[in-house]
Design a protein around this motif. Sequence first.
Motif, short mmCIF file in Angstrom:
data_model
loop_
_atom_site.label_atom_id
_atom_site.label_comp_id
_atom_site.label_asym_id
_atom_site.label_seq_id
_atom_site.Cartn_x
_atom_site.Cartn_y
_atom_site.Cartn_z
N THR A 121 -8.00 -3.13 1.96
CA THR A 121 -7.63 -1.84 1.67
C THR A 121 -6.13 -1.79 1.61
OG1 THR A 121 -7.97 -1.17 3.95
CG2 THR A 121 -9.76 -0.72 2.32
N THR A 122 -5.49 -2.40 2.47
CA THR A 122 -4.10 -2.52 2.56
C THR A 122 -3.69 -3.04 1.33
OG1 THR A 122 -3.97 -2.78 4.88
CG2 THR A 122 -2.17 -3.56 3.94
N ILE A 123 -3.99 -4.22 0.75
CA ILE A 123 -3.64 -4.85 -0.64
C ILE A 123 -3.57 -3.77 -1.39
CG2 ILE A 123 -4.03 -6.54 -2.08
CD1 ILE A 123 -4.78 -8.26 0.09
N TYR A 124 -4.86 -3.01 -1.61
CA TYR A 124 -4.91 -2.04 -2.75
C TYR A 124 -4.16 -1.11 -2.58
CZ TYR A 124 -7.45 0.73 -6.03
OH TYR A 124 -7.86 1.66 -7.22
N LYS A 125 -3.69 -0.56 -1.52
CA LYS A 125 -2.87 0.61 -1.34
C LYS A 125 -1.37 -0.02 -1.77
CE LYS A 125 -1.22 4.37 1.88
NZ LYS A 125 -1.68 4.94 3.07
#
Length: 366
Positions: free
Chosen positions: A160-164
Amino acid sequence: MNKTRTMVALFLMWLPMLTLSLPSHALPNIDYKIVTASERGTYIQIGRDISKWVAAPADITLEVLPSKGSTENVQRLRYEPGVKLALVQSDVYQAFVDQAAGGNRSASQLIQPLRVVMPLYDEEIYFVTRADAPLEFIHQIKDKKINVGPVGSGTALSATTIYKQMFGKSLPDANASYLSNEEALLKLTGDKSIDVVVVVAGQPAKLFVDMTPEARKFIKLLRFDEKSAESQHATKTYFPATIRSSSYPNWISEDVPTLTVKAFLVTYDYRMAHTQAYLNRFADALCLNFDNLQSQGHAKWKQVKMELPPLGKGWTYYPPIEKVLRACIARRSAIAKAGATPTPQISAPEAKACSQQEKVLGLCGM
């Protein structure tokens, strides 16, 4: 004569460590626990190596426990009786630190008393899709249905961090699933209700090593293109890495560029003299058996260095272990400079709407 004196001096440098690490009648065997990750991941194998080569010589029976991953490990280290050690991803630890700095009291209560033992190795991040999918690169996952891993796992936080970071917005809840790796891969190739499965594991990871050559017909890895604008945003927290074909000869025929995150060994800020005594012995054994870990443990140990680099803001080493390991580092450095390589060994808050990051950290409802 000078050579003899040098070797005697080097032996004397090691002698206190040898004395400390021999079995002691003053400290009977004690039971501790370490939390790792899934049964088919790398963390649990690293935990078993630590139990065999570090804990056992320190008179500690270390039970290696599976878990959902890093986020759950932080919580279990903080609150579960008997859990004295945990394996935690750097981005998960930092996320708790950031949440605490932002005023989240639950995050502060969890992370404030935790301490780092030492950095370990880099874990590769795998973006798996169907073999016939039109996707080729990680930065093409925008608006796709993505399995980020179970709530409480480090994988969920990383995904989720990479996506954001890549796309400037959170992964839509409607596109996120929180299944185990095995369940998600079945859905990816079965009913095709998932487009991408994200897995975080140090190579070689048992999950992929166990695959047969037929796997190539069903799944493939997405590649990291560091030239794309989206990819450059992700490198603020993560680092370029390579998934080697030699790690998975049954599955991939060429190296695949990807991202990586650092793994840390973590403990609690124990103040009781009794616990400190055992953890000091743990540090002694870690120093003495470090070469055994690298030569006989999981392949990832070869990437671990006996060093304690500066930590990020809000991170702190555990002082009793830090003192022992820094002395160990100094001795190893002196021995290396002298051209000798002795390797002494011993045997085996109020309810509120949760952000996506708070959800994957397990902070909702605390």
